[in-house]
Design a protein around this motif. Structure first.
Motif, PDB file in Angstrom:
ATOM      1  N   MET A 276      12.708  39.147 -31.884  1.00  0.00           N
ATOM      2  CA  MET A 276      12.900  40.263 -30.851  1.00  0.00           C
ATOM      3  C   MET A 276      12.974  39.923 -29.284  1.00  0.00           C
ATOM      4  O   MET A 276      12.948  40.710 -28.575  1.00  0.00           O
ATOM      5  CB  MET A 276      11.796  41.262 -31.076  1.00  0.00           C
ATOM      6  CG  MET A 276      11.941  41.725 -32.516  1.00  0.00           C
ATOM      7  SD  MET A 276      13.505  42.722 -32.951  1.00  0.00           S
ATOM      8  CE  MET A 276      13.127  44.226 -31.991  1.00  0.00           C
ATOM      9  N   VAL A 277      12.877  38.665 -29.146  1.00  0.00           N
ATOM     10  CA  VAL A 277      12.944  37.990 -27.647  1.00  0.00           C
ATOM     11  C   VAL A 277      14.180  38.354 -27.133  1.00  0.00           C
ATOM     12  O   VAL A 277      15.261  38.014 -27.874  1.00  0.00           O
ATOM     13  CB  VAL A 277      12.551  36.407 -27.559  1.00  0.00           C
ATOM     14  CG1 VAL A 277      12.735  36.144 -26.232  1.00  0.00           C
ATOM     15  CG2 VAL A 277      11.161  36.366 -27.991  1.00  0.00           C
ATOM     16  N   ARG A 278      14.166  38.914 -25.903  1.00  0.00           N
ATOM     17  CA  ARG A 278      15.542  38.917 -25.031  1.00  0.00           C
ATOM     18  C   ARG A 278      15.351  38.366 -23.564  1.00  0.00           C
ATOM     19  O   ARG A 278      14.130  37.839 -23.239  1.00  0.00           O
ATOM     20  CB  ARG A 278      15.899  40.841 -24.761  1.00  0.00           C
ATOM     21  CG  ARG A 278      16.155  41.024 -26.175  1.00  0.00           C
ATOM     22  CD  ARG A 278      17.473  40.612 -26.768  1.00  0.00           C
ATOM     23  NE  ARG A 278      17.728  41.327 -28.038  1.00  0.00           N
ATOM     24  CZ  ARG A 278      17.541  40.996 -29.186  1.00  0.00           C
ATOM     25  NH1 ARG A 278      16.604  39.832 -29.359  1.00  0.00           N
ATOM     26  NH2 ARG A 278      17.915  41.574 -30.296  1.00  0.00           N
ATOM     27  N   SER A 279      16.216  38.113 -22.828  1.00  0.00           N
ATOM     28  CA  SER A 279      16.160  37.249 -21.959  1.00  0.00           C
ATOM     29  C   SER A 279      15.242  37.890 -20.817  1.00  0.00           C
ATOM     30  O   SER A 279      14.642  37.128 -20.099  1.00  0.00           O
ATOM     31  CB  SER A 279      17.557  37.353 -21.249  1.00  0.00           C
ATOM     32  OG  SER A 279      18.277  38.653 -20.849  1.00  0.00           O
ATOM     33  N   SER A 280      14.962  39.228 -20.513  1.00  0.00           N
ATOM     34  CA  SER A 280      14.001  39.727 -19.723  1.00  0.00           C
ATOM     35  C   SER A 280      12.833  40.497 -20.505  1.00  0.00           C
ATOM     36  O   SER A 280      12.421  41.305 -20.073  1.00  0.00           O
ATOM     37  CB  SER A 280      15.050  40.770 -18.802  1.00  0.00           C
ATOM     38  OG  SER A 280      15.411  41.989 -19.289  1.00  0.00           O
ATOM     39  N   TYR A 281      12.639  40.265 -21.616  1.00  0.00           N
ATOM     40  CA  TYR A 281      11.530  40.626 -22.427  1.00  0.00           C
ATOM     41  C   TYR A 281      10.138  40.307 -21.677  1.00  0.00           C
ATOM     42  O   TYR A 281       9.886  39.385 -21.624  1.00  0.00           O
ATOM     43  CB  TYR A 281      11.718  40.017 -24.013  1.00  0.00           C
ATOM     44  CG  TYR A 281      10.659  40.651 -24.975  1.00  0.00           C
ATOM     45  CD1 TYR A 281      10.483  41.822 -25.162  1.00  0.00           C
ATOM     46  CD2 TYR A 281       9.864  39.495 -25.449  1.00  0.00           C
ATOM     47  CE1 TYR A 281       9.546  42.176 -26.346  1.00  0.00           C
ATOM     48  CE2 TYR A 281       8.900  39.728 -26.424  1.00  0.00           C
ATOM     49  CZ  TYR A 281       8.810  41.278 -26.741  1.00  0.00           C
ATOM     50  OH  TYR A 281       7.855  41.813 -27.661  1.00  0.00           O
ATOM     51  N   LYS A 282       9.461  41.366 -21.605  1.00  0.00           N
ATOM     52  CA  LYS A 282       8.085  41.223 -20.909  1.00  0.00           C
ATOM     53  C   LYS A 282       8.184  40.475 -19.945  1.00  0.00           C
ATOM     54  O   LYS A 282       7.597  39.406 -19.712  1.00  0.00           O
ATOM     55  CB  LYS A 282       7.100  40.779 -21.980  1.00  0.00           C
ATOM     56  CG  LYS A 282       6.903  41.906 -23.089  1.00  0.00           C
ATOM     57  CD  LYS A 282       5.813  41.464 -23.922  1.00  0.00           C
ATOM     58  CE  LYS A 282       5.489  42.795 -25.136  1.00  0.00           C
ATOM     59  NZ  LYS A 282       4.548  42.190 -25.888  1.00  0.00           N
ATOM     60  N   ALA A 283       9.252  40.353 -19.113  1.00  0.00           N
ATOM     61  CA  ALA A 283       9.458  39.231 -17.973  1.00  0.00           C
ATOM     62  C   ALA A 283       8.173  38.984 -17.039  1.00  0.00           C
ATOM     63  O   ALA A 283       7.816  37.825 -16.738  1.00  0.00           O
ATOM     64  CB  ALA A 283      10.585  39.805 -16.992  1.00  0.00           C
ATOM     65  N   GLY A 284       7.386  40.120 -16.701  1.00  0.00           N
ATOM     66  CA  GLY A 284       6.387  40.217 -15.882  1.00  0.00           C
ATOM     67  C   GLY A 284       5.154  39.319 -16.641  1.00  0.00           C
ATOM     68  O   GLY A 284       4.241  38.853 -15.979  1.00  0.00           O
ATOM     69  N   GLU A 285       5.281  39.167 -17.825  1.00  0.00           N
ATOM     70  CA  GLU A 285       3.918  38.680 -18.534  1.00  0.00           C
ATOM     71  C   GLU A 285       4.192  37.308 -18.970  1.00  0.00           C
ATOM     72  O   GLU A 285       3.567  36.850 -19.709  1.00  0.00           O
ATOM     73  CB  GLU A 285       3.946  39.374 -19.676  1.00  0.00           C
ATOM     74  CG  GLU A 285       3.380  40.898 -19.582  1.00  0.00           C
ATOM     75  CD  GLU A 285       3.323  41.793 -20.636  1.00  0.00           C
ATOM     76  OE1 GLU A 285       3.570  43.111 -20.665  1.00  0.00           O
ATOM     77  OE2 GLU A 285       2.942  41.314 -21.651  1.00  0.00           O
ATOM     78  N   LEU A 286       5.356  36.828 -18.840  1.00  0.00           N
ATOM     79  CA  LEU A 286       5.922  35.367 -19.150  1.00  0.00           C
ATOM     80  C   LEU A 286       5.198  34.201 -18.139  1.00  0.00           C
ATOM     81  O   LEU A 286       4.677  34.514 -17.274  1.00  0.00           O
ATOM     82  CB  LEU A 286       7.373  35.281 -19.314  1.00  0.00           C
ATOM     83  CG  LEU A 286       8.151  35.871 -20.393  1.00  0.00           C
ATOM     84  CD1 LEU A 286       9.517  35.623 -20.181  1.00  0.00           C
ATOM     85  CD2 LEU A 286       7.714  35.536 -21.570  1.00  0.00           C
TER      86      LEU A 286
END
Length: 310
Positions: A276-286
């Motif tokens: 379910m990962v996408r390029s901007s998935y939970k971007a701020g939590e990476l």
């Protein structure tokens, strides 16, 4: 394959929650678009609802219609409209109202414009940074047909992360991507960003399109040769029957294997890998958010990655 029932690991949570509703209302009030909605992202409910903050939304600039027609993407093609000169300011207003401290900006392709929209993209970055320099801005940019001066406009605007998606292995670039996209062209964009800036570079690969393991490995190796720092891998899901079929639903264990290969063998600074990962998935939590907040040097981090990959 796409007609078969999805496996259990592809179950998704439907959109819900007050934060989800607030973000949606803010975007509608300013006539803004998100790639989350336009591309039917399966994680919209989770990302918009957030966990410990206001959630994450990826703003899609320059309208909701693309000049290209990639066979994996659900964004509408053609019927291009004039740019909204107020959009950069409206996006900055929305960021402030939602309370984001990590912003992701992307866009449709605008091959119809003289500068392919690079100037508009850069103005949006500057609007956000001028209001609050502490906000981290990640941009997911088109290839701008590989024109270095247009990529340079994005670099000069001062984002914290510049992403451009390779999307798939070299053999499958067509029919997956529009014919105007190209594997080497995308690599050149990422390499230029790495060579000419002190920002983190990021890209994304979809699995389940019929790629072989050796092709995934070669793609990851090519990306490291271009000094890409962060890579995400996720499962391709067919947006509609008119899009490419899913060749395979890749098991989570395989995604975990690729994460280890990327980080431990090839030396990427961070790899998010899962169905379910996408390029901007939970971007701020990476990883990138944590590293930038700690003030670590991009150059030092890259040198450590090269050492780890040797």
């Amino acid at each position: 394959m796409s007609g078969r029932q999805k496996p259990d690991w592809l179950k998704m949570r439907p959109p819900s929650g007050r934060q989800f509703t607030d973000i949606k209302e803010t975007l509608r009030d300013r006539d803004l678009h998100t790639v989350c909605e336009e591309a039917n992202c399966p994680n919209m409910g989770e990302c918009w609802s957030g966990r410990n903050g206001p959630g994450t939304a990826t703003f899609m600039l320059m309208g909701d219609r693309c000049s290209r027609g990639c066979n994996f993407c659900d964004v509408e093609t053609g019927g291009m409209e004039a740019l909204d000169p107020e959009e950069p300011s409206n996006v900055a207003d929305a960021v402030a109202e939602i309370g984001l401290d990590y912003v992701v900006l992307t866009s449709v392709d605008r091959d119809d414009l003289p500068d392919q929209g690079a100037g508009h993209f850069a103005r949006t970055i500057r609007e956000i940074k001028e209001r609050d320099p502490g906000i981290l801005v990640e941009v997911l940019i088109p290839d701008f047909q590989g024109e270095p001066e247009l990529v340079g406009k994005i670099i000069d605007a001062g984002p914290d992360v510049i992403a451009h998606n390779i999307e798939t292995v070299e053999r499958l670039q067509w029919p997956v991507r529009d014919r105007r996209a190209d594997y080497e062209q995308s690599l050149s964009v990422l390499e230029q960003v790495s060579e000419e800036s002190e920002v983190y570079t990021k890209t994304s690969i979809m699995l389940g399109l019929g790629e072989y393991d050796h092709e995934i490995y070669q793609t990851l190796s090519d990306l490291r040769e271009a000094d890409v720092d962060v890579v995400t891998l996720g499962q391709y899901l067919q947006p509609s029957r008119s899009h490419l079929d899913v060749f395979e639903y890749v098991h989570p264990d395989a995604f975990e294997t690729w994460r280890r290969v990327a980080e431990e063998e090839l030396g990427f600074l961070y790899c998010a890998s899962g169905p379910m990962v996408r390029s901007s998935y939970k971007a701020g939590e990476l990883f990138v958010d944590a590293v930038l907040r700690e003030g670590k040097s991009v150059a030092d981090a890259r040198q450590r990655a090269r050492t780890a990959g040797d």
